[in-house]
Design an enzyme around this catalytic site. Structure first.
Site, PDB file in Angstrom:
ATOM      1  N   CYS A 145       0.812  -1.228   0.000  1.00 51.07           N
ATOM      2  CA  CYS A 145       0.000   0.000   0.000  1.00 51.07           C
ATOM      3  C   CYS A 145       0.843   1.274   0.000  1.00 51.07           C
ATOM      4  CB  CYS A 145      -0.993   0.002   1.157  1.00 51.07           C
ATOM      5  SG  CYS A 145      -0.274  -0.091   2.794  1.00 51.07           S
ATOM      6  N   ASP A 314      -7.964   5.261  -1.639  1.00 47.96           N
ATOM      7  CA  ASP A 314      -7.585   4.041  -0.926  1.00 47.96           C
ATOM      8  C   ASP A 314      -6.999   3.038  -1.922  1.00 47.96           C
ATOM      9  OD1 ASP A 314      -7.386   1.759   0.612  1.00 47.96           O
ATOM     10  OD2 ASP A 314      -9.406   1.895   1.449  1.00 47.96           O
ATOM     11  N   HIS A 316      -6.259  -0.088  -1.349  1.00 50.76           N
ATOM     12  CA  HIS A 316      -6.423  -1.451  -0.853  1.00 50.76           C
ATOM     13  C   HIS A 316      -7.456  -2.288  -1.607  1.00 50.76           C
ATOM     14  CE1 HIS A 316      -4.595   0.771   2.526  1.00 50.76           C
ATOM     15  NE2 HIS A 316      -3.959  -0.360   2.741  1.00 50.76           N
TER      16      HIS A 316
END
Length: 446
Positions: A145, A314, A316
């Site tokens: 990440c 994000d 993820h």
């Protein structure tokens, strides 16, 4: 009627046994829900993954201004369109294999990060076996990440410079060894001294900033790739900038641009409120390239804010590598918010200037609001016996040069060595990743 035996002791599970049972129950529960959802998904019903829930619908005209990478909006639709125009890089699955290190993390460790994500299964159900290679990493789900948020920052920096070259920019970040800013090449340059990061290990801001610098330095400064000239990259580890060094860059190189990276820590467990206004100011600057950071255990790409809520992408959500490139997969309509009070103190801030006038303008804006993060000095201090402060950022020219923590002056190091003291204090930055994993730290003096 049976009477209770006063001598019989109740069975009490140990804390470790209770924890183990709870973990098993959690995994079984998640797997049951996963199978149920997978069955529903294959029958045509899918849900947006929780990590990608979009911001709530708002009225067209908003009462509080939205700031995104230096742009101010008082209309939600306009702000939304601008945010969605920015590049978003997330986890990918099925990319060119990255061999594991013998003494590093094993690909199988990250199996849950893939199998529990419905979007990966839906899009690649027929080739599910190819996602689970015991000897190679074919996905960065669960560990990449910070690399992805660093790519977000760099990609949107290039987009500021070349807004009409989006397809060419995205090509630079494809997940293969031939693409300059691929996850493969981030891992390659981070594996060198002094970082020694292995595939599957989490990056921190220091590792991310040095990787960007090394990759940019590998490309000739006057070389263009598909019409894109990569900016010079400088690291200001303790947020000091020296005017004469910036002037030298622009004096020596025509049409130069400089990406300044600040890998910093603004607190212990959370960001000290002392820095809140300074963070907002840097995001609101027209020279802002965003922030790669997050909350504990996760790294996000922050590109703006509304009131005290930071707006972020994000990374993820795993997506499958597609050939040819699916440009739609590099944009998202689902961006999130995080209150600044929940922000992890370890982060990397990016600022881009393309000439000396922009640098002076950026400096003036920081001085006007008394920015608590960035500090300016007219001249680089020479290294002398009476010097107590050393130059706080340096330029890496090749792989042999080392990443030095310049919070400690060379004179202080020499004095400590003369006194027999160790100068190998660990770097204060923590990695933004799964905190159960090993942390990669950078020595202060290498």
């Amino acid at each position: 009627m049976n009477q209770p035996n006063p001598n019989k002791q109740p069975i009490v599970q140990s804390t470790s046994e209770q924890t183990s049972n709870e973990e098993v129950d959690t995994v079984l529960g998640r797997f049951t829900l996963f199978v149920k959802d997978l069955s529903n998904g294959l029958n045509g019903s899918q849900e947006v993954p929780p990590s990608q829930e979009s911001v709530s619908e708002e009225a067209e005209v908003i009462s509080r201004k939205i700031i995104v990478l230096g742009q101010t909006f008082d209309n939600f639709d306009n702000a939304n369109d601008y945010i969605e125009s920015k590049l978003w890089l997330s986890y990918r699955c099925g990319f060119e294999p990255i061999p594991k290190s013998i003494d590093g993390p094993q690909p199988i460790q990250f199996f849950p990060s893939i199998i529990f994500n419905r979007s990966t299964i839906y899009s690649n159900f027929a080739n599910l076996k190819s996602l689970f290679d015991k000897e190679n990493f074919t996905s960065d789900a669960g560990w990449g990440c910070m690399i992805r948020t660093s790519q977000n920052l760099l990609a949107n920096t290039l987009l500021k410079l070349y807004p009409k070259n989006e397809p060419e920019i995205v090509k630079l970040f494809q997940d293969d060894t031939s693409s300059p800013f691929s996850i493969h090449n981030f891992i390659r340059v981070a594996s060198l001294s002094p970082l020694h990061v292995k595939p599957g290990e989490w990056f921190g801001p220091n590792a991310a900033s040095l990787s960007i610098k090394r990759l940019a330095s590998e490309l000739l400064q006057d070389q263009e790739i598909d019409g894109i000239k990569i900016p010079r990259v400088f690291i200001s580890e303790n947020s000091d900038l020296f005017d004469d060094e910036i002037r030298d860059v622009f004096a020596k190189e025509k049409n130069a641009s400089v990406l300044i990276l600040f890998p910093i820590r603004l607190g212990i467990d959370k960001v000290n409120s002392y820095y809140y206004n300074s963070i907002f100011h840097l995001l609101a600057s027209k020279y802002s390239c965003g922030i790669a950071g997050g909350k504990p255990s996760s790294s996000f790409y922050f590109l703006g804010y509304e009131d005290t809520d930071l707006i972020y992408f994000d990374p993820h959500l795993p997506q499958v590598v597609e050939t040819p490139i699916n440009m739609d997969s590099y944009h998202t309509t689902n961006y999130n918010r995080l209150n600044i009070s929940l922000l992890d103190p370890s982060m990397m801030i990016g600022i881009l200037v393309t000439n000396i006038d922009e640098y002076i303008d950026f400096k003036t804006s920081c001085l006007d609001i008394n920015n608590k993060i960035v500090h300016f000095h007219p001249h680089t201090l020479p290294v002398q016996q009476d010097s107590i402060i050393n130059q706080s950022w340096e330029e890496v020219q090749d792989e042999e040069e080392e990443f030095i923590n310049l919070n400690v002056s060379k004179i202080e190091n020499e004095q400590q060595q003369e006194q027999g003291q160790s100068t190998d204090a660990p770097d204060e930055f923590i990695d933004i990743g799964n905190q159960s994993s090993s942390v990669v730290s950078v020595p202060s003096n290498v």
